[in-house]
Design an enzyme around this catalytic site. Structure first.
Site, PDB file in Angstrom:
ATOM      1  N   GLU A  17       0.863  -1.175   0.000  1.00 46.91           N
ATOM      2  CA  GLU A  17       0.000   0.000   0.000  1.00 46.91           C
ATOM      3  C   GLU A  17       0.898   1.222   0.000  1.00 46.91           C
ATOM      4  O   GLU A  17       1.960   1.226   0.628  1.00 46.91           O
ATOM      5  CB  GLU A  17      -0.900   0.057   1.250  1.00 46.91           C
ATOM      6  CG  GLU A  17      -2.028  -0.940   1.257  1.00 46.91           C
ATOM      7  CD  GLU A  17      -1.611  -2.284   1.844  1.00 46.91           C
ATOM      8  OE1 GLU A  17      -2.329  -3.266   1.633  1.00 46.91           O
ATOM      9  OE2 GLU A  17      -0.553  -2.355   2.513  1.00 46.91           O
ATOM     10  N   TYR A  34       8.024   2.323  -7.661  1.00 49.73           N
ATOM     11  CA  TYR A  34       7.255   1.079  -7.786  1.00 49.73           C
ATOM     12  C   TYR A  34       6.847   0.829  -9.236  1.00 49.73           C
ATOM     13  O   TYR A  34       6.919  -0.305  -9.716  1.00 49.73           O
ATOM     14  CB  TYR A  34       6.025   1.107  -6.870  1.00 49.73           C
ATOM     15  CG  TYR A  34       6.378   1.197  -5.405  1.00 49.73           C
ATOM     16  CD1 TYR A  34       7.435   0.455  -4.861  1.00 49.73           C
ATOM     17  CD2 TYR A  34       5.663   2.018  -4.541  1.00 49.73           C
ATOM     18  CE1 TYR A  34       7.767   0.540  -3.523  1.00 49.73           C
ATOM     19  CE2 TYR A  34       5.984   2.101  -3.198  1.00 49.73           C
ATOM     20  CZ  TYR A  34       7.036   1.366  -2.696  1.00 49.73           C
ATOM     21  OH  TYR A  34       7.360   1.452  -1.365  1.00 49.73           O
TER      22      TYR A  34
END
Length: 158
Positions: free
Chosen positions: A111, A123
């Site tokens: 998350e 990411y």
């Protein structure tokens, strides 16, 4: 006379109980609503993959990974503010991906706050993509902030 620049010696190693004060300090410097010292201690006691990035014999960052049922979950990854934009976050993430693959994990989740643009860029660079939102997941200065749930499928080559 030319003075050579000495590169910092870095390595990623297992977090120990002796690292917890430094890790907690980095967490407090990095987040408005930090994890407590006890949460880090509990992660160590639970057997999660807890690592630190050691830079010249000092902790410059850390990461925590949970592995269960063929999945991995990045619980925390952080670099001291003085050492950001030096590639250390990517080194920690690469180490977590290696650990997940070594555990025969097929997917790795995390998350992230949608407002954390630097983390999102890293990411995405590493092949994560958004699969869901968690409404009001994070504490924020004005109420709550949603979390973006990201996933990466893992193979021996990715």
């Amino acid at each position: 006379m030319i003075t050579p620049i000495r590169e910092a010696r870095t390595l990623i190693r297992s977090m120990t109980h002796e690292d917890l004060s430094r890790v907690s300090n980095i967490e407090r410097l990095s987040y408005e609503f930090p994890w407590s010292h006890g949460v880090f201690r509990d992660c160590l006691l639970a057997g999660y993959h807890c690592s630190v990035l050691d830079r010249n014999d000092d902790v410059a960052g850390y990461s925590i990974l949970s592995v269960a049922a063929g999945e991995a979950h990045i619980l925390n990854i952080c670099v001291h503010p003085d050492f950001r934009s030096m590639g250390y976050g990517e080194k920690l993430l690469d180490d977590l991906l290696f650990r997940a693959r070594s555990s025969s994990v097929r997917e790795i989740f995390l998350e992230v706050r949608p407002s954390n643009e630097h983390a999102l860029a890293l990411y995405r660079k590493k092949g994560f993509h958004k699969v869901a939102d968690r409404p009001a997941y994070y504490q924020a200065s004005k109420g709550r902030e949603d979390a973006s749930v990201l996933v990466k499928k893992l193979t021996t080559n990715s």
